[in-house]
Write an enzyme that holds these catalytic residues in place. Structure first.
Site, mmCIF file in Angstrom:
data_model
loop_
_atom_site.group_PDB
_atom_site.id
_atom_site.type_symbol
_atom_site.label_atom_id
_atom_site.label_comp_id
_atom_site.label_asym_id
_atom_site.label_seq_id
_atom_site.Cartn_x
_atom_site.Cartn_y
_atom_site.Cartn_z
ATOM 1 N N THR A 161 8.944 1.390 -31.894
ATOM 2 C CA THR A 161 9.599 0.364 -32.706
ATOM 3 C C THR A 161 10.322 1.070 -33.839
ATOM 4 O OG1 THR A 161 9.232 -1.590 -34.087
ATOM 5 C CG2 THR A 161 7.485 0.039 -34.076
ATOM 6 N N GLY A 162 11.396 0.465 -34.328
ATOM 7 C CA GLY A 162 12.114 1.094 -35.436
ATOM 8 C C GLY A 162 13.607 1.070 -35.227
ATOM 9 N N GLY A 165 19.725 -1.937 -28.348
ATOM 10 C CA GLY A 165 18.963 -0.887 -29.035
ATOM 11 C C GLY A 165 18.064 -0.110 -28.092
ATOM 12 N N ASP A 166 17.021 0.448 -28.657
ATOM 13 C CA ASP A 166 16.100 1.285 -27.886
ATOM 14 C C ASP A 166 15.157 0.475 -27.005
ATOM 15 O OD1 ASP A 166 14.967 0.228 -30.267
ATOM 16 O OD2 ASP A 166 13.294 1.638 -30.137
ATOM 17 N N GLY A 185 16.507 1.511 -33.620
ATOM 18 C CA GLY A 185 16.782 1.771 -32.215
ATOM 19 C C GLY A 185 18.030 2.569 -31.931
ATOM 20 N N THR A 220 10.221 -4.684 -33.377
ATOM 21 C CA THR A 220 10.107 -4.903 -31.940
ATOM 22 C C THR A 220 8.652 -5.127 -31.626
ATOM 23 O OG1 THR A 220 11.849 -3.279 -31.541
ATOM 24 C CG2 THR A 220 10.418 -3.806 -29.680
ATOM 25 N N ARG A 249 25.833 -4.784 -28.848
ATOM 26 C CA ARG A 249 24.909 -3.683 -29.141
ATOM 27 C C ARG A 249 23.547 -3.901 -28.467
ATOM 28 N NH1 ARG A 249 19.575 -3.072 -31.633
ATOM 29 N NH2 ARG A 249 19.542 -1.116 -32.780
HETATM 30 N N1 GLY Z 1 13.948 -1.317 -32.240
HETATM 31 C C1 GLY Z 1 14.722 -2.454 -32.061
HETATM 32 C C2 GLY Z 1 16.164 -2.231 -32.179
HETATM 33 O O1 GLY Z 1 16.598 -1.384 -32.942
HETATM 34 O O2 GLY Z 1 16.904 -2.911 -31.522
#
Ligand code: GLY
Length: 343
Positions: free
Chosen positions: A256-257, A235-236, A259, A205, A233
């Site tokens: 980032t990571g 994510g974070d 999510g 990200t 879906r």
């Molecule tokens: N960090 C981005 C995602 O997992 O969507």
């Protein structure tokens, strides 16, 4: 551009904690090696632009350049082969937020997020209806699929038997077969052992935090999410407090990571709150990362934190090291800094 990258490489430092004084405002920090986004954000800030403009224009660079293939169009196709985008922008002066999730057929996700923030009283729009909103606001509708994302999906579907994927407790066995799946009646409720490799090229990200010349803080993210995600879906990254958070009275943070795991812990919010309690940015980021690691010992992710006095830091987990880019008026060029991960 190669020359600029070379200067950046010369400036790599392995840091435990970055100490800066208040002369380094304005400032922009960006996750990973996304120096082109940082250069753009810095250009905006040094011309007297706002932190919000710096975040939007910086992240837009990554959306256009498809940073690492994990930001913008043509990356991370979902199970149907479609790329969808998540983005967030947050104004630390007003605590206003704009976000989009699972945005379809529009390339400029962070700009659509900004329109949500500035042209509506809502905070978060998703899916097909977010697309309709964007079109109404004048954004161009176009496919986000590229030859490369099509090939990636065809290999996954036709040669790799839909491996890896994000399903569990369904039949046929998702670790061997493609869907469609249906529910498995008898299953053990335990934490899944994921067969999805989470790395820089999967759950990546762009997360950015900036402080402008007025001392206003903004933060934002943009991503195409997780490769071969289940359609729908999110994510974070677009979740306020998870992907990013900003509050003028403290500072900002971005994450980032992985999510799916990270959004359960609101790590950006936690990092900002830790700084509010007096923690250094590095310690605040560490606390946020360790909170997740206490429950998911193998998770991969990182948090960057920026205090409103210009101090910054980062922490990471599940990788060897994590790079982030900084540019402020004490540096002639952007600087890539690297932290050693906690595990
Ligand atoms: N960090 C981005 C995602 O997992 O969507």
């Amino acid at each position: 551009m190669k020359y600029i990258f070379f200067i950046g490489l010369l400036n790599i430092f392995l840091i435990g904690q970055a100490i800066c004084d208040d002369k380094n405002i304005p400032i922009a920090i960006t996750t990973w090696w996304f120096y082109n986004a940082t250069i753009k954000a810095w250009d905006v800030l040094k011309e007297g632009g706002t932190a919000l403009d710096a975040i939007e224009q910086g992240a837009t660079v990554c959306e256009v350049q498809q940073c690492d293939g994990t930001v913008g169009y043509g990356g991370s196709p979902d199970e149907d082969g479609e790329t969808t985008l998540d983005a967030l922008i947050m104004d630390g002066k007003t605590m206003n937020v704009g976000a989009v999730g699972a945005l379809r057929r529009i390339k400029s996700a962070i700009s659509v997020a900004r329109h949500v923030m500035e042209r509506t009283k809502h905070s978060f729009l998703v899916g097909e209806l977010a697309t309709q909103f964007a079109v109404q606001m004048g954004f161009k509708e176009e496919p986000l699929t590229t030859q490369q994302s099509k090939q990636m999906w065809m290999k996954w579907h036709n040669e790799d038997n839909c491996q890896p994927n994000f399903w569990m407790n369904v039949k046929p066995d998702p670790s061997k077969y493609c869907g469609p799946y249906s529910t498995l009646d008898n299953f053990r409720r335990e934490s899944p052992a994921s067969n999805v490799k989470v790395d820089r090229y999967n759950h990546d990200t762009i997360g950015m935090v900036a402080i402008d010349g007025n001392g206003d803080v903004a933060a934002g993210t943009s991503t195409n999410g997780a490769r071969f995600k289940i359609p729908g879906r999110i994510g974070d990254s677009p979740i306020p407090g998870s992907g990013a958070y900003a509050d003028n009275s403290v500072g900002g943070a971005a994450a980032t990571g992985d999510g799916d795991v990270m959004l359960r812990f609101l790590p950006s919010f936690l990092a900002v709150e830790e700084m509010r309690r007096g923690a250094t940015p590095t310690d605040a980021a560490r606390t946020a990362v360790l909170r997740i690691a206490a429950h998911y010992e193998d998770f991969m992710g990182a948090v960057v934190a920026l205090k409103n006095d210009g101090q910054y830091g980062a922490a990471c987990h599940g990788m060897d090291t994590f790079p982030f880019v900084v540019q402020d008026n004490t540096k002639e060029s952007f600087r890539v800094e690297t932290v050693q991960c906690l595990k």
